[in-house]
Design an enzyme around this catalytic site. Sequence first.
Site, short mmCIF file in Angstrom:
data_model
loop_
_atom_site.label_atom_id
_atom_site.label_comp_id
_atom_site.label_asym_id
_atom_site.label_seq_id
_atom_site.Cartn_x
_atom_site.Cartn_y
_atom_site.Cartn_z
N SER A 1 1.19 -7.37 6.47
CA SER A 1 0.56 -8.31 5.56
C SER A 1 1.58 -8.95 4.63
CB SER A 1 -0.49 -7.59 4.72
OG SER A 1 -0.93 -8.38 3.64
N TYR B 1 -3.60 -1.05 -0.25
CA TYR B 1 -3.46 -1.69 1.05
C TYR B 1 -2.02 -2.15 1.30
CZ TYR B 1 -4.18 -5.01 4.88
OH TYR B 1 -4.09 -5.69 6.08
#
Length: 254
Positions: free
Chosen positions: A147, A160
């Site tokens: 990400s 995350y």
Amino acid sequence: MGKLSGKVALVTGGSRGIGRGIAERLGRDGALVAVHYGRNEAAATETAAAIGEAGGRAFVVGAELGVPGDVDTLMAGLEAGLRTHGESMIDILVHNAGLNLMGRPIEVLTPEEFDQMVAVNVKAPFFLTQRLLPQLRDGGRIISISSVSTRIASAHGIAYPLTKGALEVFSQTLAKHLGPRGITVNSVAVGFTSTDMTAEVLADPANRERNISLTALGRIGRVPDIADAVAFLASDDARWITGTKVDVTGGVSL
């Protein structure tokens, strides 16, 4: 003949969104694709059917990640599916499945939520890779979906990106370890991408425009943008690329 003809690929979380796009693209390129799903068997079956309708080959593998015995369950399903197609080895492993509990800053994130994200995003890819190494052909490919939040601070929570950062370090270190076998290991950083899972967030015009304004190429990413990059890394064209992160974000926050 596609670039991946004769290859076998496993895509975790391959039933929806980016995972489905990756599975379908690898299938179009000629690979036999194992489409993994956690809970949505119908979506995985639909993805496998779409690959078949496009002239490819695919089968589904069900296993909820982040729970005891997850890798055992996945491996049992994978091996059974491979046998039905006369295969026993794989060439391409795509770690796409992930869990993001958004809106959980450090002040409110619970130990249980933290453990759940680590279990799905880090522990499952680690031990699935461990189990698959004897069945991963020399010259194979391992690709992890990461990400952009490992490069820029996330407004949606801290855990995350922490797990995705761990996955990137895992990929880089594994690349060195598996180099003697000719296996490349890379990660792909994803930015703002339109999928059924992000539809609600991007439906807010203000949020959508803010994300576009942060992106150098001036639009929201599309699933094929990511799938095409993964297909490149899975192909022989990327034979000399390993231990790196490919930023497939359209230039978010440059």
